[in-house]
Design an enzyme around this catalytic site. Structure first.
Site, PDB file in Angstrom:
ATOM      1  N   LYS A   1      -4.020  49.798  -2.527  1.00  0.00           N
ATOM      2  CA  LYS A   1      -5.062  49.634  -1.601  1.00  0.00           C
ATOM      3  C   LYS A   1      -4.634  50.274  -0.070  1.00  0.00           C
ATOM      4  O   LYS A   1      -5.608  50.664   0.550  1.00  0.00           O
ATOM      5  CB  LYS A   1      -4.999  48.052  -1.460  1.00  0.00           C
ATOM      6  CG  LYS A   1      -5.742  47.780  -2.715  1.00  0.00           C
ATOM      7  CD  LYS A   1      -5.807  46.149  -2.928  1.00  0.00           C
ATOM      8  CE  LYS A   1      -6.432  45.784  -4.624  1.00  0.00           C
ATOM      9  NZ  LYS A   1      -5.107  46.378  -5.178  1.00  0.00           N
TER      10      LYS A   1
ATOM     11  N   SER B   1      -1.528  65.308  31.655  1.00  0.00           N
ATOM     12  CA  SER B   1      -0.024  64.790  31.704  1.00  0.00           C
ATOM     13  C   SER B   1       0.168  63.922  32.806  1.00  0.00           C
ATOM     14  O   SER B   1      -0.320  63.927  33.820  1.00  0.00           O
ATOM     15  CB  SER B   1       0.433  66.093  31.733  1.00  0.00           C
ATOM     16  OG  SER B   1       1.702  66.096  32.260  1.00  0.00           O
TER      17      SER B   1
ATOM     18  N   LYS C   1      -2.558  69.873  34.057  1.00  0.00           N
ATOM     19  CA  LYS C   1      -2.957  70.036  32.490  1.00  0.00           C
ATOM     20  C   LYS C   1      -4.134  69.328  31.868  1.00  0.00           C
ATOM     21  O   LYS C   1      -4.557  68.441  32.193  1.00  0.00           O
ATOM     22  CB  LYS C   1      -1.681  69.402  31.635  1.00  0.00           C
ATOM     23  CG  LYS C   1      -0.257  69.888  31.868  1.00  0.00           C
ATOM     24  CD  LYS C   1      -0.204  71.175  31.012  1.00  0.00           C
ATOM     25  CE  LYS C   1       0.430  70.338  29.645  1.00  0.00           C
ATOM     26  NZ  LYS C   1       1.139  71.604  28.882  1.00  0.00           N
TER      27      LYS C   1
ATOM     28  N   HIS D   1      -2.733  87.614   9.828  1.00  0.00           N
ATOM     29  CA  HIS D   1      -1.379  87.614  10.202  1.00  0.00           C
ATOM     30  C   HIS D   1      -1.298  87.124  11.688  1.00  0.00           C
ATOM     31  O   HIS D   1      -0.397  87.347  12.332  1.00  0.00           O
ATOM     32  CB  HIS D   1      -0.923  88.801  10.052  1.00  0.00           C
ATOM     33  CG  HIS D   1      -0.835  89.385   8.583  1.00  0.00           C
ATOM     34  ND1 HIS D   1      -0.079  88.923   7.400  1.00  0.00           N
ATOM     35  CD2 HIS D   1      -1.655  90.301   7.994  1.00  0.00           C
ATOM     36  CE1 HIS D   1      -0.354  89.667   6.644  1.00  0.00           C
ATOM     37  NE2 HIS D   1      -1.265  90.444   6.707  1.00  0.00           N
TER      38      HIS D   1
ATOM     39  N   ASN E   1      -4.698  68.634  28.118  1.00  0.00           N
ATOM     40  CA  ASN E   1      -4.294  68.848  26.566  1.00  0.00           C
ATOM     41  C   ASN E   1      -5.266  68.530  25.485  1.00  0.00           C
ATOM     42  O   ASN E   1      -5.974  67.499  25.493  1.00  0.00           O
ATOM     43  CB  ASN E   1      -3.008  67.821  26.614  1.00  0.00           C
ATOM     44  CG  ASN E   1      -2.103  68.358  27.256  1.00  0.00           C
ATOM     45  OD1 ASN E   1      -1.651  69.482  27.798  1.00  0.00           O
ATOM     46  ND2 ASN E   1      -1.152  67.516  27.818  1.00  0.00           N
TER      47      ASN E   1
ATOM     48  N   GLU F   1      -4.800  67.969  17.892  1.00  0.00           N
ATOM     49  CA  GLU F   1      -3.446  67.697  17.808  1.00  0.00           C
ATOM     50  C   GLU F   1      -3.265  66.726  17.043  1.00  0.00           C
ATOM     51  O   GLU F   1      -2.448  66.509  15.923  1.00  0.00           O
ATOM     52  CB  GLU F   1      -2.869  67.689  18.871  1.00  0.00           C
ATOM     53  CG  GLU F   1      -2.512  69.016  19.723  1.00  0.00           C
ATOM     54  CD  GLU F   1      -1.907  68.929  21.075  1.00  0.00           C
ATOM     55  OE1 GLU F   1      -1.238  69.931  21.369  1.00  0.00           O
ATOM     56  OE2 GLU F   1      -2.044  67.815  21.673  1.00  0.00           O
TER      57      GLU F   1
ATOM     58  N   GLN G   1      -1.218  46.924  -7.116  1.00  0.00           N
ATOM     59  CA  GLN G   1      -1.755  46.269  -5.860  1.00  0.00           C
ATOM     60  C   GLN G   1      -1.502  47.355  -4.623  1.00  0.00           C
ATOM     61  O   GLN G   1      -2.139  47.221  -3.563  1.00  0.00           O
ATOM     62  CB  GLN G   1      -0.996  44.938  -5.710  1.00  0.00           C
ATOM     63  CG  GLN G   1      -1.473  44.274  -4.505  1.00  0.00           C
ATOM     64  CD  GLN G   1      -0.900  42.777  -4.393  1.00  0.00           C
ATOM     65  OE1 GLN G   1      -1.285  42.037  -5.275  1.00  0.00           O
ATOM     66  NE2 GLN G   1      -0.023  42.183  -3.690  1.00  0.00           N
TER      67      GLN G   1
ATOM     68  N   SER H   1      -1.401  39.936  -1.182  1.00  0.00           N
ATOM     69  CA  SER H   1      -2.372  40.994  -0.766  1.00  0.00           C
ATOM     70  C   SER H   1      -3.457  40.677   0.284  1.00  0.00           C
ATOM     71  O   SER H   1      -4.367  41.612   0.873  1.00  0.00           O
ATOM     72  CB  SER H   1      -2.776  42.101  -1.724  1.00  0.00           C
ATOM     73  OG  SER H   1      -3.564  41.031  -2.706  1.00  0.00           O
TER      74      SER H   1
ATOM     75  N   TYR I   1      -2.213  46.987 -17.105  1.00  0.00           N
ATOM     76  CA  TYR I   1      -1.814  46.557 -15.430  1.00  0.00           C
ATOM     77  C   TYR I   1      -0.452  46.245 -15.295  1.00  0.00           C
ATOM     78  O   TYR I   1       0.023  45.567 -15.978  1.00  0.00           O
ATOM     79  CB  TYR I   1      -3.093  45.642 -15.282  1.00  0.00           C
ATOM     80  CG  TYR I   1      -2.778  45.084 -13.788  1.00  0.00           C
ATOM     81  CD1 TYR I   1      -3.565  45.708 -12.870  1.00  0.00           C
ATOM     82  CD2 TYR I   1      -1.846  44.254 -13.399  1.00  0.00           C
ATOM     83  CE1 TYR I   1      -3.333  45.488 -11.438  1.00  0.00           C
ATOM     84  CE2 TYR I   1      -1.685  43.692 -12.214  1.00  0.00           C
ATOM     85  CZ  TYR I   1      -2.322  44.328 -11.151  1.00  0.00           C
ATOM     86  OH  TYR I   1      -2.015  43.956  -9.770  1.00  0.00           O
TER      87      TYR I   1
ATOM     88  N   ASN J   1      -7.322  41.614 -13.392  1.00  0.00           N
ATOM     89  CA  ASN J   1      -7.153  42.914 -13.660  1.00  0.00           C
ATOM     90  C   ASN J   1      -8.374  43.811 -13.689  1.00  0.00           C
ATOM     91  O   ASN J   1      -8.381  44.893 -13.073  1.00  0.00           O
ATOM     92  CB  ASN J   1      -6.251  43.190 -14.971  1.00  0.00           C
ATOM     93  CG  ASN J   1      -5.077  42.410 -14.725  1.00  0.00           C
ATOM     94  OD1 ASN J   1      -4.564  41.973 -13.914  1.00  0.00           O
ATOM     95  ND2 ASN J   1      -4.088  42.130 -15.890  1.00  0.00           N
TER      96      ASN J   1
HETATM   97  N1  ARG Z   1      -4.185  41.615  -6.153  1.00  0.00           N
HETATM   98  C1  ARG Z   1      -4.202  42.096  -7.445  1.00  0.00           C
HETATM   99  C2  ARG Z   1      -4.209  43.734  -7.210  1.00  0.00           C
HETATM  100  O1  ARG Z   1      -4.288  44.000  -6.244  1.00  0.00           O
HETATM  101  C3  ARG Z   1      -5.282  41.564  -8.261  1.00  0.00           C
HETATM  102  C4  ARG Z   1      -4.690  41.796  -9.771  1.00  0.00           C
HETATM  103  C5  ARG Z   1      -3.576  40.807  -9.989  1.00  0.00           C
HETATM  104  N2  ARG Z   1      -3.697  40.788 -11.442  1.00  0.00           N
HETATM  105  C6  ARG Z   1      -2.318  40.296 -11.762  1.00  0.00           C
HETATM  106  N3  ARG Z   1      -2.235  40.448 -13.254  1.00  0.00           N
HETATM  107  N4  ARG Z   1      -1.525  39.836 -11.149  1.00  0.00           N
HETATM  108  O2  ARG Z   1      -3.869  44.428  -8.089  1.00  0.00           O
END
Ligand code: ARG
Length: 464
Positions: free
Chosen positions: A331, A283, A289, A162, A291, A296, A328, A29, A323, A116
């Site tokens: 994010k 355009s 035009k 309406h 726009n 939008e 993950q 990640s 967990y 975690n």
């Molecule tokens: N990159 C992981 C996440 O975003 C961090 C936590 C990882 N924990 C684990 N037990 N693999 O959640």
């Protein structure tokens, strides 16, 4: 070689083979979560300071961690830091570099902690900062709309239900409707912030830890409002992120409704407003035009943010405690929600300042759909007619005006009097757009006097 350096091979002595390149890429990640680096360092420093206070690590180790982290920080800030896919995520990357710099002290940082509780803490710290920025942007947008409302408090436009002409309203009043929405959005963000701003750290992997941690101290150090009270819950729930994304979705829905109106209003058929050229595009084929790309796109991006809400809420639904790596996946939707929302709010605050209103076109449109028919009914009620009878009488008058192809205010008095003998000359005040507007002088109504009272209330609120 430290254990973390070994990770590119396999996790530990327990593993007999390393992961494939595809699995490495699939599970990593770091390329998106490196954005959490400052929160990660902040959380680690608070954790280390607490370990030192509690006598879990020595003062020397504490000092070494601070020295190393300062270096890591400056490397990241200058762009010199080398992010490694092999080290999976932001947490392991920073810890590995720290250990390279300060040796054993770096290896002691993770005492009484797990990724975690670490990641849950980082996301909360980061999101708290973003919420504060978003709250500021919501205020800026409200102020821009207040300026626009103030300039146009007396401008009459048709109010719609309406999308049919209903009753005249002040353009300022219409803008203040959006101020109300964004004020509630602001309130909602600050409410969400309370639940974001709680500390998971110290929950460790899932069950707490054997070291004498002082979680309350860490929470205070990090400016958090409290400590998550159950370790399993602390590491596993992402409801705070879902709640934030729901609040963000509502902001976008409000922006989207505003966008839809701007798009309609600047079309040739309405011609109510112009927006500054810097928010429009041409355009490639039609030279005439201009726009409304910005509104939008905002309307389109609303779908994207609502999609992130669906993604996050679905992410949680099947997870057993505590967990799971599923988390993950919280994010990217969260980051994109924040980015989209901040850009949208910035651009809209600027765009609101670039709106010019065309009062004549608005008035003309308000004269078209018998917008003051209710005023005639109210006039008759004041003469003693029950409202339902007045309603019916006015329907006949509208029918007559339609066949004469004119507005109610253009019917001669003699014609109007055929519908009711008590109609007198002063009816024309009631039938005028401005008379209609001024008459709606109840709290929250569209009379310019009410609009000005609301403007003052909002200004005081936003200055406080
Ligand atoms: N990159 C992981 C996440 O975003 C961090 C936590 C990882 N924990 C684990 N037990 N693999 O959640």
């Amino acid at each position: 070689m430290s254990q973390l350096d070994h990770k590119s091979e396999a996790w530990s002595a327990l593993f007999s083979e390393p992961v494939s390149d595809l699995v490495k890429r699939y599970t990593a990640s770091v390329f998106f979560d490196k954005r959490l680096w400052l929160a990660d360092i902040t959380g680690s420093l608070a954790h280390a300071a607490m370990l030192e206070r509690q006598g879990v690590i020595s003062a020397t180790d504490g000092a070494e961690i601070r020295r190393g982290m300062a270096q890591v920080r400056s490397e990241i800030e200058s762009g010199a830091f080398e992010w490694k896919l092999d080290l999976e995520d932001v947490h392991l990357n920073i810890e590995a570099r720290l250990t390279q710099l300060v040796g054993d002290a770096g290896k002691r940082l993770h005492t009484g902690r797990s990724r975690n509780d670490q990641v849950a803490t980082d996301v909360r710290l980061w999101l708290r900062g973003e919420i504060d920025l978003i709250a500021g942007l919501l205020e800026d947008l409200q102020k821009a709309l207040l300026d626009l409302a103030e300039k146009n408090a007396e401008v009459v436009m048709p109010g719609f239900t309406h999308l049919q002409v209903a009753q005249p309203v002040s353009f300022g009043h219409h803008m203040l409707a959006y101020v109300e929405m964004f004020a509630r959005d602001h309130e909602r963000m600050l409410d969400v912030r309370k639940r974001v701003n709680r500390l998971p750290l110290g929950a460790a992997a899932l069950a707490g830890t054997t070291y004498p941690l002082d979680r309350e101290w860490v929470a205070q150090e990090l400016g958090m409002e409290g400590v998550c009270q159950n370790s399993l819950d602390a590491v596993s729930d992402r409801d705070f992120a879902i709640e934030f994304t729901a609040a963000a979705s509502l902001v976008m829905v409000h922006v989207s409704r505003f966008s839809e109106e701007l798009i309609l209003w600047m079309s040739q058929n309405f011609g109510f407003i112009r927006i500054a050229d810097r928010f429009t595009t041409g355009s490639s084929i039609m030279p005439q035009k201009k726009n409304p790309d910005v509104p939008e796109l905002a309307r389109g991006k609303t779908g994207r943010v609502v999609g992130h809400l669906m993604g996050l809420i679905t992410l949680m639904k099947g997870q057993p405690l505590a967990y799971n790596k599923d988390n993950q996946e919280d994010k990217e939707p969260l980051f994109d929600t924040v980015d989209t929302l901040k850009d949208t709010l910035r651009i809209f605050a600027d765009m609101a300042g670039g709106i010019t209103v065309q009062p004549q076109a608005m008035e003309q449109a308000a004269l078209k759909g018998y917008a003051t028919a209710t005023d005639l009914a109210d006039y008759l009620v004041k003469k003693g007619l029950p409202f339902r009878d007045a309603h019916e009488t006015v329907a006949h008058a509208v029918k007559a005006a339609t066949s004469h192809n004119c507005d109610l205010s253009e019917l001669p008095l003699a014609v109007l009097q055929q519908f009711h003998p008590q109609i007198e000359k002063d009816v024309y005040d009631a039938l005028s757009l401005r008379g209609s507007l001024n008459a709606r002088n109840t709290l929250g109504g569209t009379a310019p006097a009410q609009v000005r009272a609301q403007l003052a209330r909002h200004r005081a609120r936003l200055a406080a």
